[in-house]
Design an enzyme around this catalytic site. Sequence first.
Site, PDB file in Angstrom:
ATOM      1  N   ARG A  30       0.824  -1.210   0.000  1.00 58.12           N
ATOM      2  CA  ARG A  30       0.000   0.000   0.000  1.00 58.12           C
ATOM      3  C   ARG A  30       0.859   1.262   0.000  1.00 58.12           C
ATOM      4  NH1 ARG A  30      -3.773  -2.630   3.877  1.00 58.12           N
ATOM      5  NH2 ARG A  30      -5.606  -3.270   2.703  1.00 58.12           N
ATOM      6  N   GLY A  31       1.972   1.236   0.714  1.00 57.60           N
ATOM      7  CA  GLY A  31       2.853   2.399   0.765  1.00 57.60           C
ATOM      8  C   GLY A  31       3.371   2.786  -0.608  1.00 57.60           C
TER       9      GLY A  31
END
Length: 416
Positions: A355-356
Amino acid sequence: MAPLFSPASAPAPAASPALFSAFTSCPLFIATASSAISARIPSKKGFRHGRFTVCNVAAPSATEQDTKATAAKESQRPVYPFPAIVGQDEMKLCLLLNVIDPKIGGVMIMGDRGTGKSTTVRSLVDLLPDISVVVGDPFNSDPFDPEVMGPEVRNRVLNGENLPVTTTKITMVDLPLGATEDRVCGTIDIEKALTEGVKAFEPGLLAKANRGILYVDEVNLLDDHLVDVLLDSAASGWNTVEREGISISHPARFILIGSGNPEEGELRPQLLDRFGMHAQVGTVRDAELRVKIVEERARFDRDPKSFRQSYLDEQEKLQDQITSARSNLGSVQLNHELRIKISKVCAELNVDGLRGDIVTNRAAKALAALKGRETVTVEDIATVIPNCLRHRLRKDPLESIDSGLLVIEKFYEVFG
């Protein structure tokens, strides 16, 4: 999940931003070929044809909707203008980037009490454009996009009906701390279902927030199971209510914004990770700046209308900038070498999952679009990467340095 406000999602011309207009009452009737729409409508759980039909208990008529909108416009409290907010640039930037690209995944705003968190979020609504909705539909259904149509509107389209369409301001829904799951998700009238064979659905806050903003103040004090429900709906774009063997699904695509005071407790790491960006706000220490904030607020309290008028030019300029950024977002390019370096920063910081990486790429593109450029620069990445990764780092109780500074240090180490 499809973008909430993507210009490409609707062939209709975008309505011009209206600063004070809460509702534009010029319904136009659009005839849509049911065969063309039905070919685009995917099969979703909860929309099976059978003995039950969907009936929205709380769906207002066109006249009722017009009357309520007019009354709301006359009685609504004046909103503090977004350009008038002094300082808190990090928070304002995170909010603007999510408006430009809702797929970023929302914002978690953490900071001291009395730092303008709620005021800033509520002022954001003024910057948002009008959207086309089907008159009388409680889900704010898009008349042109089957992916964000409520079940009743879908059936009407499939039956070849002409949909009465109007434009309205994007709504922001406040979620109170004491809200129950039924209030959030909606309820099914079991008695009506059993006696009349009708899925009588009372829409909840998630239905109202569809294609809008859902704001949760003091999100760290909200029950964990409700936070799970909100995050699941925000991620999937759908809300499903199941009671006594009856299932109803409806679109729930919204920008989730949470705020809170870290002194009152932290969110679980797995929940923090679901927010796209994390903004930290602190109390202004500069005496001159504090005086300016106090004076501006006093001026707003004395004469809100005149105060808003004084910022009208800046407000309209920012509205145009956002509209242009959303239109040009698809053409913004991010160099492959920069993508590699972003992922290297995430890997060396031991960020769990991907997700980062995804959010950093999206936020950097949104910032480039906001600045009117078609190529992402290293400076764009440096601006957004602390907000995208800060809350995803593993907590070290012995570490005294701020997690945002750790991200910046690693960024300059990798990017040189």
